[in-house]
Design an enzyme around this catalytic site. Structure first.
Site, mmCIF file in Angstrom:
data_model
loop_
_atom_site.group_PDB
_atom_site.id
_atom_site.type_symbol
_atom_site.label_atom_id
_atom_site.label_comp_id
_atom_site.label_asym_id
_atom_site.label_seq_id
_atom_site.Cartn_x
_atom_site.Cartn_y
_atom_site.Cartn_z
ATOM 1 N N ASP A 78 0.842 -1.199 0.000
ATOM 2 C CA ASP A 78 0.000 0.000 0.000
ATOM 3 C C ASP A 78 0.879 1.252 0.000
ATOM 4 O OD1 ASP A 78 0.787 0.137 2.750
ATOM 5 O OD2 ASP A 78 -0.894 -1.188 3.235
ATOM 6 N N ASP A 80 1.365 5.321 1.110
ATOM 7 C CA ASP A 80 0.989 6.462 1.946
ATOM 8 C C ASP A 80 1.584 7.718 1.330
ATOM 9 O OD1 ASP A 80 -0.175 4.723 3.775
ATOM 10 O OD2 ASP A 80 1.688 4.474 4.891
ATOM 11 N N ASP A 159 9.788 6.012 12.729
ATOM 12 C CA ASP A 159 10.563 5.076 13.543
ATOM 13 C C ASP A 159 11.993 4.832 13.037
ATOM 14 O OD1 ASP A 159 9.415 3.707 11.414
ATOM 15 O OD2 ASP A 159 8.386 2.206 12.639
HETATM 16 P P1 ATP Z 1 4.174 -2.026 6.153
HETATM 17 O O1 ATP Z 1 2.990 -1.224 5.707
HETATM 18 O O2 ATP Z 1 4.904 -2.729 5.104
HETATM 19 O O3 ATP Z 1 3.865 -2.864 7.321
HETATM 20 P P2 ATP Z 1 5.155 0.539 6.902
HETATM 21 O O4 ATP Z 1 6.524 1.035 7.235
HETATM 22 O O5 ATP Z 1 4.453 1.190 5.766
HETATM 23 O O6 ATP Z 1 5.259 -0.999 6.713
HETATM 24 P P3 ATP Z 1 2.954 1.438 8.467
HETATM 25 O O7 ATP Z 1 2.441 0.898 9.760
HETATM 26 O O8 ATP Z 1 2.096 1.390 7.257
HETATM 27 O O9 ATP Z 1 4.309 0.677 8.212
HETATM 28 O O10 ATP Z 1 3.406 2.915 8.754
HETATM 29 C C1 ATP Z 1 3.754 3.838 7.758
HETATM 30 C C2 ATP Z 1 4.898 4.710 8.233
HETATM 31 O O11 ATP Z 1 4.509 5.435 9.399
HETATM 32 C C3 ATP Z 1 6.155 3.966 8.635
HETATM 33 O O12 ATP Z 1 6.977 3.673 7.549
HETATM 34 C C4 ATP Z 1 6.799 4.918 9.616
HETATM 35 O O13 ATP Z 1 7.462 5.942 8.936
HETATM 36 C C5 ATP Z 1 5.591 5.528 10.310
HETATM 37 N N1 ATP Z 1 5.221 4.780 11.529
HETATM 38 C C6 ATP Z 1 4.303 3.810 11.634
HETATM 39 N N2 ATP Z 1 4.207 3.361 12.888
HETATM 40 C C7 ATP Z 1 5.081 4.066 13.611
HETATM 41 C C8 ATP Z 1 5.432 4.077 14.980
HETATM 42 N N3 ATP Z 1 4.873 3.253 15.848
HETATM 43 N N4 ATP Z 1 6.377 4.970 15.372
HETATM 44 C C9 ATP Z 1 6.939 5.831 14.497
HETATM 45 N N5 ATP Z 1 6.646 5.849 13.199
HETATM 46 C C10 ATP Z 1 5.730 4.998 12.740
HETATM 47 MG MG MG Z 2 2.410 0.851 5.113
#
Ligand code: ATP
Ligand code: MG
Length: 468
Positions: A78, A80, A159
């Site tokens: 997905d 963002d 993060d």
């Molecule tokens: P995936 O969707 O593949 O699981 P992702 O990195 O996109 O991985 P998401 O949970 O969709 O994870 O979050 C999108 C973004 O938001 C992350 O890449 C990070 O930059 C930020 N993020 C998400 N959760 C946290 C958190 N708990 N603390 C800090 N930043 C976060």
């Molecule tokens: Mg994501």
């Protein structure tokens, strides 16, 4: 281009003051030659969103996990988008845009195409919180975070360095605020800022560290992994629903087995799923219940990696099966008959699990259906097989039974029989049932237990009443 520039200059919104701050801590601009992101991996809809926002004079980037995956050459699941437009400003630009969330509003922009609708999540740059004031609880956990900020602040509150890169599809440039690209090259997962403080703010980040390490094959930077041993227990302060979501992500990552090993190595698994305690506390090469779980997870990983769907209910049904089996057998040993013993064991297993991480109700009913179908696969005569096939969750129950055959818990011949039965025409099905009957007859002549049961048809009848 010029209109875009003029619009940007003229625009007056709360973000403007932050644009100044940005300039003092300029990100590294990473060109296509270095990041090598293949534009074909981009979602057209995500690009539509950044283009529309940019044409309206705002800044807009693909951000977070999508950029990480793109830089790894993986198609993101997905996309963002981060922007300096406020949620209201974003919403005005798109036909299908919905404001989501109360604490911090984001916008879901939906696109309808051939397949399932695609949702692009658009968030406004968020501010960093200082450690004082009412945003932070005594233990350091963030309670309220609803302040918009600059892009530079937005990057700092993410993060890991590899999750804090911003990709502009129109210039094919990556803005890298925390050395994410260098960490990608070093295959390192590094927490932005002071890792211990960041884990205290949000203990879920410890689980994310393990999940991303398993997914990318990267190594945790020593400073990032060091505090986990001491702070692991903070995970239990996280609200159950959020913890559940994160564990589900971990199990459905396509790298669940590696991630579970990572949890064990980090000492993070205790109390998440009682079953994980059990599998992870036994040696990897020891035989028994773990074989089933290991096979189930390997099977799930393979399905996800090849783009197939996996139901969470199925996954939890497999994880808890060894526990259930033990309870079921225990009940039978205590004199209960087969089916009531199974149903009682299901209640017990779910209740025990709920003392750790609660499995949501919607998955619980799937699990119960899959489990309660299992004894029905043994009944291969009369109308039983046809009724079973018509159950709405038959496919899941059947896949589950095949797993049991693969670990030797069920006779492989049973799985083969069902596979043939599903594929056969009516005549073939009759022949298969006849063969099962002979098999049953033969068994009965040798099996006193079955003979006894035949004289008491009541013990079989609950099977017919079970939900399909
Ligand atoms: P995936 O969707 O593949 O699981 P992702 O990195 O996109 O991985 P998401 O949970 O969709 O994870 O979050 C999108 C973004 O938001 C992350 O890449 C990070 O930059 C930020 N993020 C998400 N959760 C946290 C958190 N708990 N603390 C800090 N930043 C976060
Ligand atoms: Mg994501």
């Amino acid at each position: 281009m010029i209109t875009k520039f003029i619009k940007r200059i003229l625009r007056r919104d709360p973000m403007d003051r932050h644009t100044q701050a940005n300039q003092t801590s300029a990100p590294k601009r990473v060109s296509k030659k270095i990041h090598r992101i293949d534009p074909h991996l981009l979602s057209k809809n995500a690009v539509k969103v950044t283009d529309t926002l940019q044409q309206a004079g705002y800044e807009a980037f693909i951000v977070g996990g999508a950029v990480r995956d793109l830089a790894l050459g993986i198609g993101p699941k997905d996309f963002d988008v981060a922007t300096n437009a406020t949620p209201d400003q974003v919403q005005k630009l798109f036909r299908k845009a919905r404001l989501i969330g109360r604490r911090f509003q984001i916008v879901h922009v939906t696109f309808f195409g051939k397949g399932a609708p695609e949702i692009i999540e658009v968030s406004t740059f968020r501010a960093l919180l200082d450690n004082a004031g009412d945003h932070v609880a005594e233990n350091g956990r963030i309670l309220r975070d609803n302040v918009w900020g600059s892009q530079h602040e937005d990057a700092a509150r993410r993060d890991f360095s590899i999750n804090a890169m911003y990709y502009d599809p129109s210039t094919e440039t990556v803005l890298d605020y925390h050395g994410g690209m260098a960490d990608m090259q070093k295959k390192t997962l590094r927490m932005i800022g002071d890792p211990a403080k960041r884990y205290r703010e949000d203990p879920i980040r410890m689980l994310r560290a393990i999940r991303f390490a398993a997914k990318t094959g990267f190594t945790l930077d020593p400073a990032t992994s060091a505090p986990i041993a001491k702070l692991g227990s903070l995970i239990h302060d996280v609200p159950a629903a959020r913890l559940f979501d994160e564990i589900l992500k971990l199990l459905m990552s396509g790298y669940s087995w590696a991630a579970i090993q990572g949890l064990r190595d980090a000492g993070l698994h205790h109390g998440l799923l009682p079953l994980l305690d059990h599998i992870l506390d036994t040696k990897p090469d020891s035989k028994g219940a773990n074989d089933f779980v290991r096979l189930a997870l390997a099977n799930t990983d393979q399905r996800i990696q090849s783009g197939k769907s996996v139901s969470a209910g199925f996954l939890f049904a497999t994880l808890l099966w060894p526990d259930l089996l033990k309870n079921w057998q225990g009940n039978i040993a205590n004199g209960m008959s087969n089916i009531p013993a199974l149903h009682d064991a299901m209640d017990d297993t779910i209740a025990t699990q709920s003392s750790g991480m609660t499995i949501q109700r919607r998955f619980e009913s799937d699990m119960r259906e899959i489990w309660s179908m299992q004894p029905r696969f043994e009944k291969r005569v009369g109308r039983y097989p046809f009724r079973l096939i018509e159950s709405p969750r038959f496919r899941a129950g059947y896949d589950f039974m095949l797993l049991r055959c693969a670990t030797g818990e069920q006779a492989p011949a049973l799985g083969e029989w069902w596979t043939s039965f599903i594929a056969a025409d009516p005549a073939g099905q009759e022949a298969l049932m006849a063969s099962a009957k002979t098999e049953l007859g033969n068994n009965q002549s040798h099996s006193p237990a079955k003979k006894r049961r035949r004289r008491k048809p009541k013990t079989v009848s609950p099977v017919e009443d079970m939900p399909g």
